[in-house]
Write a protein that holds these residues in place. Structure first.
Motif, PDB file in Angstrom:
ATOM      1  N   PRO B 121       9.158  75.300  71.659  1.00 36.18           N
ATOM      2  CA  PRO B 121       7.969  75.874  72.295  1.00 36.18           C
ATOM      3  C   PRO B 121       7.090  74.828  72.990  1.00 36.18           C
ATOM      4  CG  PRO B 121       7.834  76.066  69.893  1.00 36.18           C
ATOM      5  CD  PRO B 121       9.201  75.536  70.210  1.00 36.18           C
ATOM      6  N   ALA B 122       7.274  73.552  72.642  1.00 35.43           N
ATOM      7  CA  ALA B 122       6.480  72.491  73.266  1.00 35.43           C
ATOM      8  C   ALA B 122       7.175  71.896  74.479  1.00 35.43           C
ATOM      9  CB  ALA B 122       6.196  71.384  72.253  1.00 35.43           C
ATOM     10  N   ALA B 123       8.400  72.308  74.778  1.00 38.24           N
ATOM     11  CA  ALA B 123       9.156  71.704  75.876  1.00 38.24           C
ATOM     12  C   ALA B 123       8.681  72.225  77.234  1.00 38.24           C
ATOM     13  CB  ALA B 123      10.648  71.971  75.701  1.00 38.24           C
ATOM     14  N   GLU B 124       8.796  71.364  78.237  1.00 37.36           N
ATOM     15  CA  GLU B 124       8.349  71.712  79.574  1.00 37.36           C
ATOM     16  C   GLU B 124       9.324  72.654  80.283  1.00 37.36           C
ATOM     17  OE1 GLU B 124       8.535  68.686  78.351  1.00 37.36           O
ATOM     18  OE2 GLU B 124       6.582  67.735  78.539  1.00 37.36           O
ATOM     19  N   MET B 125      10.638  72.354  80.162  1.00 37.11           N
ATOM     20  CA  MET B 125      11.623  73.026  81.014  1.00 37.11           C
ATOM     21  C   MET B 125      11.584  74.554  80.907  1.00 37.11           C
ATOM     22  SD  MET B 125      13.707  72.637  83.446  1.00 37.11           S
ATOM     23  CE  MET B 125      13.876  70.868  83.665  1.00 37.11           C
ATOM     24  N   PRO B 126      11.515  75.125  79.694  1.00 37.70           N
ATOM     25  CA  PRO B 126      11.460  76.592  79.633  1.00 37.70           C
ATOM     26  C   PRO B 126      10.263  77.153  80.414  1.00 37.70           C
ATOM     27  CG  PRO B 126      12.009  75.696  77.478  1.00 37.70           C
ATOM     28  CD  PRO B 126      11.658  74.520  78.353  1.00 37.70           C
ATOM     29  N   ALA B 127       9.129  76.480  80.355  1.00 33.40           N
ATOM     30  CA  ALA B 127       7.949  76.958  81.083  1.00 33.40           C
ATOM     31  C   ALA B 127       8.170  76.872  82.592  1.00 33.40           C
ATOM     32  CB  ALA B 127       6.713  76.143  80.686  1.00 33.40           C
ATOM     33  N   LEU B 128       8.785  75.779  83.039  1.00 33.35           N
ATOM     34  CA  LEU B 128       9.059  75.631  84.478  1.00 33.35           C
ATOM     35  C   LEU B 128       9.963  76.756  84.955  1.00 33.35           C
ATOM     36  CD1 LEU B 128       9.897  71.793  84.697  1.00 33.35           C
ATOM     37  CD2 LEU B 128       7.658  72.895  84.856  1.00 33.35           C
ATOM     38  N   LEU B 129      10.963  77.080  84.136  1.00 30.78           N
ATOM     39  CA  LEU B 129      11.939  78.096  84.543  1.00 30.78           C
ATOM     40  C   LEU B 129      11.300  79.473  84.605  1.00 30.78           C
ATOM     41  CD1 LEU B 129      15.194  76.894  82.734  1.00 30.78           C
ATOM     42  CD2 LEU B 129      14.352  76.375  85.032  1.00 30.78           C
ATOM     43  N   ILE B 130      10.375  79.751  83.703  1.00 31.90           N
ATOM     44  CA  ILE B 130       9.681  81.040  83.747  1.00 31.90           C
ATOM     45  C   ILE B 130       8.787  81.089  84.990  1.00 31.90           C
ATOM     46  CG2 ILE B 130       7.940  82.474  82.587  1.00 31.90           C
ATOM     47  CD1 ILE B 130       9.223  81.556  79.923  1.00 31.90           C
ATOM     48  N   ALA B 131       8.104  79.990  85.263  1.00 32.98           N
ATOM     49  CA  ALA B 131       7.222  79.957  86.436  1.00 32.98           C
ATOM     50  C   ALA B 131       8.012  80.143  87.734  1.00 32.98           C
ATOM     51  CB  ALA B 131       6.444  78.646  86.480  1.00 32.98           C
ATOM     52  N   LEU B 132       9.231  79.624  87.766  1.00 34.10           N
ATOM     53  CA  LEU B 132      10.045  79.716  88.986  1.00 34.10           C
ATOM     54  C   LEU B 132      10.818  81.026  89.075  1.00 34.10           C
ATOM     55  CD1 LEU B 132      11.509  76.081  89.150  1.00 34.10           C
ATOM     56  CD2 LEU B 132       9.734  77.068  90.613  1.00 34.10           C
ATOM     57  N   GLY B 133      10.809  81.824  88.013  1.00 33.12           N
ATOM     58  CA  GLY B 133      11.632  83.028  88.009  1.00 33.12           C
ATOM     59  C   GLY B 133      13.114  82.689  88.021  1.00 33.12           C
ATOM     60  N   ALA B 134      13.505  81.714  87.208  1.00 32.11           N
ATOM     61  CA  ALA B 134      14.891  81.238  87.184  1.00 32.11           C
ATOM     62  C   ALA B 134      15.809  82.203  86.442  1.00 32.11           C
ATOM     63  CB  ALA B 134      14.943  79.871  86.498  1.00 32.11           C
ATOM     64  N   THR B 135      17.103  82.019  86.679  1.00 30.73           N
ATOM     65  CA  THR B 135      18.123  82.789  85.974  1.00 30.73           C
ATOM     66  C   THR B 135      19.005  81.813  85.205  1.00 30.73           C
ATOM     67  OG1 THR B 135      18.179  84.302  87.822  1.00 30.73           O
ATOM     68  CG2 THR B 135      19.990  84.462  86.274  1.00 30.73           C
ATOM     69  N   ILE B 136      19.365  82.178  83.986  1.00 28.53           N
ATOM     70  CA  ILE B 136      20.213  81.313  83.179  1.00 28.53           C
ATOM     71  C   ILE B 136      21.577  81.978  83.022  1.00 28.53           C
ATOM     72  CG2 ILE B 136      20.478  80.339  80.848  1.00 28.53           C
ATOM     73  CD1 ILE B 136      17.186  80.456  81.096  1.00 28.53           C
ATOM     74  N   THR B 137      22.616  81.250  83.377  1.00 24.20           N
ATOM     75  CA  THR B 137      23.966  81.804  83.267  1.00 24.20           C
ATOM     76  C   THR B 137      24.592  81.299  81.974  1.00 24.20           C
ATOM     77  OG1 THR B 137      24.180  81.803  85.660  1.00 24.20           O
ATOM     78  CG2 THR B 137      26.215  82.003  84.395  1.00 24.20           C
ATOM     79  N   VAL B 138      25.029  82.240  81.147  1.00 24.37           N
ATOM     80  CA  VAL B 138      25.667  81.852  79.890  1.00 24.37           C
ATOM     81  C   VAL B 138      27.102  82.362  79.912  1.00 24.37           C
ATOM     82  CG1 VAL B 138      23.457  81.955  78.685  1.00 24.37           C
ATOM     83  CG2 VAL B 138      25.002  83.897  78.543  1.00 24.37           C
ATOM     84  N   ILE B 139      27.962  81.642  79.186  1.00 24.69           N
ATOM     85  CA  ILE B 139      29.379  82.004  79.239  1.00 24.69           C
ATOM     86  C   ILE B 139      30.007  81.887  77.856  1.00 24.69           C
ATOM     87  CG2 ILE B 139      30.067  79.642  79.879  1.00 24.69           C
ATOM     88  CD1 ILE B 139      32.250  80.932  81.663  1.00 24.69           C
ATOM     89  N   SER B 140      30.922  82.803  77.565  1.00 25.00           N
ATOM     90  CA  SER B 140      31.725  82.710  76.339  1.00 25.00           C
ATOM     91  C   SER B 140      33.185  82.783  76.764  1.00 25.00           C
ATOM     92  CB  SER B 140      31.395  83.870  75.395  1.00 25.00           C
ATOM     93  OG  SER B 140      31.878  85.076  75.956  1.00 25.00           O
ATOM     94  N   LYS B 141      34.084  82.724  75.790  1.00 22.93           N
ATOM     95  CA  LYS B 141      35.513  82.792  76.083  1.00 22.93           C
ATOM     96  C   LYS B 141      35.842  84.067  76.856  1.00 22.93           C
ATOM     97  CE  LYS B 141      39.836  82.752  73.449  1.00 22.93           C
ATOM     98  NZ  LYS B 141      40.704  81.968  74.295  1.00 22.93           N
ATOM     99  N   SER B 142      35.106  85.159  76.547  1.00 24.41           N
ATOM    100  CA  SER B 142      35.494  86.439  77.135  1.00 24.41           C
ATOM    101  C   SER B 142      34.602  86.915  78.281  1.00 24.41           C
ATOM    102  CB  SER B 142      35.525  87.516  76.050  1.00 24.41           C
ATOM    103  OG  SER B 142      34.298  87.500  75.346  1.00 24.41           O
ATOM    104  N   ALA B 143      33.386  86.402  78.394  1.00 26.82           N
ATOM    105  CA  ALA B 143      32.502  86.959  79.423  1.00 26.82           C
ATOM    106  C   ALA B 143      31.460  85.965  79.893  1.00 26.82           C
ATOM    107  CB  ALA B 143      31.810  88.208  78.886  1.00 26.82           C
TER     108      ALA B 143
END
Ligand SMILES: Cc1cc2nc3c(=O)[nH]c(=O)nc-3n(C[C@H](O)[C@H](O)[C@H](O)COP(=O)(O)OP(=O)(O)OC[C@H]3O[C@@H](n4cnc5c(N)ncnc54)[C@H](O)[C@@H]3O)c2cc1C
Ligand code: FES
Ligand code: FES
Lengths: 159, 282
Positions: B121-143
Motif C-alpha cells: 500500500p505504500a508503493a508508488e507504482m500501483p498508484a501511478l497505474l491507477i492514475a493512468l488508467g493502466a491495464t495489467i495483463t496476467v497469464i497462466s498455463k491455460s489463459a
C-alpha cells in the motif's frame, strides 16, 4: 542439506567455479567462500547499503541476490576496485576529506559513489545526496562524503 | 537472518515458468528483482518451497510502443524505465515518480511486475497505474486476461492474481498534448517508502477535465479522492476554493495509520502532498 548448484562467474577479473547451496546469498558467498571480506553485511534486507557491489556493470545489493543468480556474471568488489585503480581518485578524495571513520559503510559507499562519478557526473550536492541515499553511514554525518564525491566529479570533468 | 531452504528453478522461457507455476501443492514464490522478496525470505516472513527465478525469461523484459499505448514487460527494471526514451517521451508521470521509488541500487534490480504483484500500500507504482488508467495483463498455463489497475489492487498485499497466474505486462496510454501530471511524496529519507504520497493526472487543467487524484501510503491500497475530483472538474486548479474542497473531501476519506504515522497524521500529510502537487501542476 538442500539443493546445490554449480556456478561459474568472474570475480575481480578471475574466473571462479564453485558449488553453492541455492539459499546462499551473493555477499555471503563472496565473504565466506572466496574470502573477499571487503563487502560488508549490515541488515540483510536491503536498507543499509553496506553490501553494495557491482554486478555486470551495475550496483546492486549483495544481500538481496542469490549466489546462484550470479552464475555467468562478472562481479567487481572493493578488492577489485583497489587493484584496477578505477576508483583510485575517489579513494584519495575519501582519505583527504576524512570521509570515513570506522569504515564499515565505506566499501558500499564507494560502490555507489563510483556509479555516480562514472555515470551521473552531475556536480550538484543534492543530486549526490540523492544517489547515496541508499547507503547508511553512522559515523561521518555524510557531509565529508558528499565533499569527496563532488571533488572527484569536478576533477574528472577537467580531464 | 538467512533465508530458509527452498528448491530453485530458473526457467528460460515463459511457457516453462507457467508450467512450474501450475502446481497447487507447493508454496511457490516468483523471484523477480528480489528487492522485496529476498528481505522477506531473509526475515523468514516468506519461506517458499519452490522459488521460480524469472530473471532468465527474456520474453518478460521489454518496453514497447504500439499505437496509442506503451506496454511494459513485468521484468522491466525501474532503472530501465528511467533510461528509456519511450518512457520519457510518452509516460511523463513515470519520469516524475521513478526517482522516488527506492534507491539507485534497488532500482537497478526491482521490476515493475514485482511491484504490481506485491501490492504494497505504500508503493508508488500501483498508484501511478491507477492514475493512468493502466491495464495489467496476467497469464497462466491455460489463459491470459486483462485487468484494469482499478480492479487489480484489492487490499494490503492483495491483488486479483489467481492461482498459477503471473503478471505478464502492464499497458499504459500515451500522454496526449493537453494531459498534465503531478507527483509528490513525503518520506523520512529520500527513497524510503512514503509516509504519504499522491499521483495526479488531468486530461487538461485549464479548465480541469478528467482529473484523477490517487493517494497512496495512507490506506489499505491506493485510493482516488473522488469527492474532490468531482468538485474540481471544470474549474481552475490552484485557488482557495479548490484547496477547501480538497480539505472537505479528505474528511470523508478512510485513512489508515501504519508504523510511520497514525490515521490523523496521514490525513494531514495527504492535504500537504495534494496542495504541493496541485501548485506544481499549474
Ligand atoms: C531499501 C529499499 C527501499 C525500497 N523503497 C521502495 C519505495 O520507496 N517504493 C516502492 O514501491 N518500493 C520500494 N522498495 C521495494 C522495491 O521497489 C521492490 O523492487 C518492489 O516492490 C518489488 O519488485 P521486485 O522486482 O524486487 O519483486 P520481488 O521482490 O522479486 O517479488 C515481490 C513479490 O512479487 C511476486 N512477483 C514478482 N514478479 C511477479 C510477476 N511477474 N507475477 C506475479 N508475481 C510476481 C514475488 O513472488 C513476490 O511475492 C524498496 C526496497 C528496498 C530494499
Ligand atoms: S546488508 Fe545488504 S543492504 Fe544492508
Ligand atoms: S564510516 Fe563508520 S559507518 Fe560510515
Amino acid at each position: 542439506m538442500g539443493q546445490t548448484e554449480n556456478i561459474t562467474l568472474t570475480v575481480n577479473d578471475e574466473q571462479v567455479t564453485e558449488s553453492v547451496p541455492v539459499r546462499l546469498n551473493l555477499v555471503d558467498f563472496l565473504r565466506n567462500n572466496l574470502g573477499l571480506t571487503g563487502s560488508h553485511v549490515g541488515c540483510e534486507h536491503g536498507v543499509c547499503g553496506a553490501c553494495t557491489l557491482e554486478v555486470d556493470g551495475v550496483m546492486v545489493r549483495g544481500c538481496l541476490m542469490l549466489a546462484v543468480q550470479a552464475d555467468g556474471s562478472s562481479i567487481t568488489t572493493i578488492e577489485g576496485l583497489g587493484e584496477n585503480q578505477r576508483a583510485a581518485d575517489l579513494q584519495d578524495a575519501f582519505k583527504r576529506n576524512n570521509s570515513l571513520q570506522c569504515g564499515y559503510c565505506t566499501p558500499g559507499m564507494m560502490a555507489s559513489a563510483l556509479e555516480y562519478v562514472e555515470t551521473i557526473r552531475n556536480p550538484d550536492r543534492d543530486a549526490i545526496r540523492e544517489h547515496l541515499s541508499g547507503n547508511y553511514c553512522r559515523c561521518t554525518g555524510y557531509q565529508s562524503i558528499v565533499d569527496a564525491v563532488l571533488e572527484v566529479v569536478e576533477e574528472r570533468a577537467k580531464r | 537472518m538467512k533465508a530458509a531452504d527452498f528448491a530453485y528453478e530458473k526457467p528460460v522461457d515463459l511457457a516453462s515458468a507457467l508450467d512450474l507455476l501450475n502446481d497447487e501443492d507447493r508454496d511457490i514464490q516468483l523471484l523477480a528483482g528480489g528487492q522485496s522478496l529476498m528481505p522477506m525470505m531473509n526475515f523468514r516472513l516468506a519461506q517458499p518451497e519452490l522459488l521460480i527465478d524469472l530473471n532468465g525469461v527474456d520474453e518478460l523484459n521489454f518496453i514497447e510502443e504500439e499505437g496509442e499505448v506503451i506496454t511494459i514487460g513485468a521484468m522491466a527494471r525501474y532503472s530501465q524505465l528511467q533510461a528509456s526514451p519511450i518512457i520519457s517521451q510518452h509516460v511523463p508521470l513515470f519520469t516524475l515518480a521513478l526517482p522516488h521509488i527506492a534507491h539507485a541500487a534497488v532500482r537497478n534490480r526491482g521490476t515493475i511486475g514485482g511491484s504490481v504483484a506485491l501490492a504494497d500500500p505504500a508503493a508508488e507504482m500501483p498508484a501511478l497505474l491507477i492514475a493512468l488508467g493502466a491495464t495489467i495483463t496476467v497469464i497462466s498455463k491455460s489463459a491470459e486476461r486483462e485487468i484494469s489497475a482499478r480492479d487489480f489492487f484489492i487490499g494490503i498485499y492483495e491483488t486479483a492474481l489467481g492461482n498459477g497466474e503471473l503478471v505478464k505486462s502492464v499497458t499504459v496510454p500515451k500522454a496526449k498534448k493537453d494531459n498534465v501530471y503531478g507527483f509528490y511524496e513525503l518520506t523520512r529519507r529520500h527513497g524510503d517508502y512514503a509516509m504519504a504520497g499522491v499521483a495526479i493526472a488531468a486530461g487538461s487543467i485549464d479548465p480541469v477535465s478528467d482529473l484523477k487524484i490517487v493517494l497512496f501510503s495512507v490506506s489499505d491500497k491506493p485510493r482516488r479522492l473522488k469527492d474532490a475530483e468531482a468538485v474540481l472538474d471544470g474549474k481552475d486548479l490552484d485557488n482557495a476554493d479548490a484547496h477547501a474542497s480538497v480539505k472537505r473531501a479528505l474528511t470523508k476519506f478512510e485513512f489508515q495509520g501504519d508504523l510511520n504515522a497514525d490515521a490523523k497524521t496521514k490525513q494531514h500529510l495527504a492535504g500537504v502532498v495534494i496542495k504541493r502537487t496541485l501548485e506544481g501542476m499549474v
